[in-house]
Scaffold this active site. Structure first.
Site, mmCIF file in Angstrom:
data_model
loop_
_atom_site.group_PDB
_atom_site.id
_atom_site.type_symbol
_atom_site.label_atom_id
_atom_site.label_comp_id
_atom_site.label_asym_id
_atom_site.label_seq_id
_atom_site.Cartn_x
_atom_site.Cartn_y
_atom_site.Cartn_z
ATOM 1 N N HIS A 103 -6.025 18.354 28.892
ATOM 2 C CA HIS A 103 -6.060 18.769 30.379
ATOM 3 C C HIS A 103 -6.089 20.300 30.679
ATOM 4 C CE1 HIS A 103 -4.880 14.427 32.048
ATOM 5 N NE2 HIS A 103 -6.336 14.449 31.830
ATOM 6 N N ARG A 160 -24.542 7.915 34.198
ATOM 7 C CA ARG A 160 -24.178 7.081 33.399
ATOM 8 C C ARG A 160 -23.506 5.912 33.743
ATOM 9 N NH1 ARG A 160 -19.138 9.404 30.055
ATOM 10 N NH2 ARG A 160 -17.945 9.001 31.872
ATOM 11 N N CYS A 164 -23.964 16.420 26.382
ATOM 12 C CA CYS A 164 -23.154 16.274 27.623
ATOM 13 C C CYS A 164 -21.476 16.317 27.374
ATOM 14 C CB CYS A 164 -23.487 15.190 28.477
ATOM 15 S SG CYS A 164 -23.058 13.362 27.770
ATOM 16 N N ARG A 200 -20.678 11.000 36.249
ATOM 17 C CA ARG A 200 -19.975 9.904 35.781
ATOM 18 C C ARG A 200 -19.588 9.102 36.932
ATOM 19 N NH1 ARG A 200 -17.437 14.862 34.477
ATOM 20 N NH2 ARG A 200 -17.236 15.534 32.518
ATOM 21 N N ASN A 219 -17.270 14.484 22.825
ATOM 22 C CA ASN A 219 -15.817 14.332 22.757
ATOM 23 C C ASN A 219 -15.458 13.291 21.970
ATOM 24 O OD1 ASN A 219 -15.741 16.418 24.431
ATOM 25 N ND2 ASN A 219 -15.032 15.407 25.976
ATOM 26 N N ASP A 220 -16.270 11.879 22.272
ATOM 27 C CA ASP A 220 -16.188 10.697 21.747
ATOM 28 C C ASP A 220 -16.744 10.651 20.019
ATOM 29 O OD1 ASP A 220 -14.450 8.723 23.001
ATOM 30 O OD2 ASP A 220 -16.036 8.599 24.568
ATOM 31 N N GLU A 249 -22.309 8.283 21.020
ATOM 32 C CA GLU A 249 -20.854 8.673 21.019
ATOM 33 C C GLU A 249 -20.185 7.957 19.804
ATOM 34 O OE1 GLU A 249 -19.162 8.574 25.428
ATOM 35 O OE2 GLU A 249 -20.855 6.970 25.011
ATOM 36 N N ARG A 290 -8.793 11.485 20.811
ATOM 37 C CA ARG A 290 -9.001 12.889 21.298
ATOM 38 C C ARG A 290 -8.085 12.784 22.464
ATOM 39 N NH1 ARG A 290 -12.793 12.761 26.037
ATOM 40 N NH2 ARG A 290 -13.197 10.608 26.724
#
Length: 568
Positions: free
Chosen positions: A184, A322, A482, A286, A434-435, A411, A445
């Site tokens: 974060h 998405r 992305c 998103r 990320n994934d 992903e 993650r």
């Protein structure tokens, strides 16, 4: 002079004296209360409500991703289960302070043991508890210090409530001893363009008043630098500030190869800022915001209104939406209320949508209607696609509803390894780094204890990206990025060298990535990418890419090799 290493966020550089985050409040005494249980309960109720409203107000002031995080913290503060636990302790004759401390600690330990997204939220729970106890004691909650002058903030990590409202006239830079590139703190620092180095473990030894240079481009903190180093850092900061005011151009390499730079957005309201910062479209919209705060799925009409608002902001531009990515860290009771031991490997993404296909069909209906009412170029993609069969299922269904361009997110390693077959059916692929990193390295993650593995520079991740890039090139299909990796300027060059045809990121990262791409040709990018692939680990890949970039783009006359390297 010493150098401390961590993960840099962006390309910024800053210098100044250290000010450390205040230590947590001491634990309350376990002594019995001298007040009645009703009196103590009333104190807790008032304190919790005040903290929740303060968090919501901070969120509304901060906006963006910070608002979502702070609203979630406010919900934590008023969780009925926590209220019951606190009441049970007060009924035993405990003070409000101790009851809050012990009840929150019990919940924190439970979340930590669960791991994943909930484990990561344990730190947020600690922050809420500290704020409630401070309110009960009538003292200021531990938070960002105010030494009376600009400073470099050093902390174990930052609570979202603190990061969201940092006074950027006073906080020159941020150093944390914990956290990774997708924490974060890192995400909010990138969103607010704060110079930051996270996960610098050795920064625990920094003292108030020490002068440091925070070099995000290198991921290095220089302690007690020389006058010459301070001067060089100041010159770089000035050059970067000047570059930020230069006219905005479309993303491209030095040889003119176009690399569209797109924005990642979570709400339609972010479109105006993205356009102002030079986004050429949207690479990831998103849609979860419509669902996460609801007890039931939004109607087609509600969805259409939001999608139309987004698409209308980008006439003639590509907008990649998405469909709902729920499950794992984004649970929805109306989509899947079954307990899962490991939800990151459970019913999430396209799997969850297939199990509740009416929700997917309604979403595609709303998207098609919004597309018909606007002039944007709508692309729609499915999350967490793992197989060729899932690809054919989604693309066929999307086309049945009039979606002209239907693709998938890559992903999961399986879809990367089968990219040549996946892209025979999908119109495009978008890689969620990320994934993809999480599943490639088997490291959650959102779990701080394995944050060191969550690095998209790892050669195993880069190899998978190369597979997708090669498949896209062979089949003439676009391959976008992305994930957070696209916001790392040098890694962006590597990604293009691996075959990415567009990059999408937080809008505040666009300027740095645009400037870095312009320093390299496509051939350069491929050479730099190969250098990264030749390494054995993430740190080695990053170093190899830096060295290759410096070689392919040597310093101009008058520049020092050091200054040129740090610009990469």
């Amino acid at each position: 002079m010493a150098e401390l290493r961590g993960v840099g966020i962006g390309l910024g550089v800053a210098q100044g004296p250290v000010a450390r985050m205040a230590e947590p409040l001491p634990a309350p005494s376990d002594a019995p209360s001298t007040a009645t249980p009703d009196e103590e309960t009333a104190r807790v109720t008032d304190a919790v409500a005040a903290v929740a409203r303060e968090l919501e107000a901070r969120g509304a002031q901060a906006g963006g991703a910070a608002q979502d995080v702070l609203e979630a913290q406010a919900m934590m503060a008023e969780d009925p289960s926590l209220a019951d636990e606190i009441a049970a302790r007060i009924a035993q004759g405990r003070t409000a302070e101790w009851a809050v401390f012990d009840a929150f600690a019990t919940f924190r330990d439970t979340l930590t043991a669960m791991g994943g997204y909930l484990g990561e939220r344990a730190a947020d729970l600690d922050d809420v508890a500290q704020r409630v106890i401070a309110r009960l004691r009538g003292v200021a909650a531990p938070g960002v210090p105010d030494p009376g002058h600009p400073f470099v903030l050093v902390a174990k990590d930052l609570a979202p409530a603190d990061t969201a409202l940092l006074d950027l006239d006073k906080v020159l830079a941020l150093i944390t001893t914990e956290g990774g590139p997708t924490s974060h703190t890192a995400i909010l620092a990138r969103e607010k363009s704060i110079v930051a180095v996270v996960g610098a473990v050795e920064a625990k030894g920094l003292l108030d008043g020490q002068t440091v240079i925070v070099d995000a481009a290198k991921g290095v903190v220089t302690v007690e630098p020389s006058a010459d180093e301070l001067s060089q850092a100041a010159n770089r900061a000035a050059d970067r500030a000047s570059a930020a005011t230069a006219p905005i151009t479309d993303g491209a390499l030095a040889d003119g190869t176009a690399v569209p730079l797109l924005a990642n957005l979570g709400k339609p309201e972010g479109a105006a800022e993205a356009v102002a910062l030079g986004a050429e479209g949207v690479g990831l919209f998103r849609t979860e915001f419509l669902f996460l705060s609801a007890n039931q799925a939004p109607t087609v009409e509600q969805q259409r209104e939001s999608y139309t608002q987004l698409l209308a902001a980008f006439p003639g531009k590509k907008v990649v939406v998405r469909v709902l990515d729920a499950g794992a860290d984004k649970p929805l009771a109306f989509l899947n209320d079954a307990h899962e031991e490991n939800p990151a490997l459970g019913l999430r993404g396209i799997r969850a949508l297939r199990a509740s296909e009416d929700i997917l069909r309604e979403q595609l209906t709303a998207l098609a209607q919004a597309d018909a009412a606007t002039a944007a170029d709508l692309w729609v993609m499915a999350p967490m696609v793992a197989t060729v069969e899932e690809t054919t299922y989604f693309t066929a269904l999307a086309r049945d509803y009039g979606i002209k361009t239907a693709g998938v997110m890559v992903e999961v390693p399986s879809s990367a390894l089968l990219a040549d077959r996946v892209l025979k059916h999908a119109d495009f692929a978008s890689i969620g780094t990320n994934d993809l990193t999480q599943y490639t390295l088997a490291a959650d993650r959102l779990l701080g204890s394995v944050a060191g593995f969550q690095d998209p520079w790892h050669p195993a991740v880069l190899r998978l990206i190369r597979e997708v890039g090669a498949a896209g090139r062979a089949l003439g299909k676009p391959v976008g990025i992305c994930g957070e990796a696209a916001a790392d300027p040098l890694l962006a060059v590597v990604l293009v060298g691996l075959g990415a045809t567009s990059l999408s990121m937080a809008p505040t990262a666009l300027a740095d990535v645009r400037a870095t791409l312009l320093q390299h040709t496509l051939d350069d990018a491929r050479v730099i990418a190969e250098a990264a692939l030749s390494a054995d680990d993430a740190a080695g890949a990053r170093s190899a890419a830096q060295a290759a970039a410096a070689h392919e783009n040597p310093p101009a006359e008058g520049d020092t090799p050091e200054s040129k390297e740090t610009q990469q």
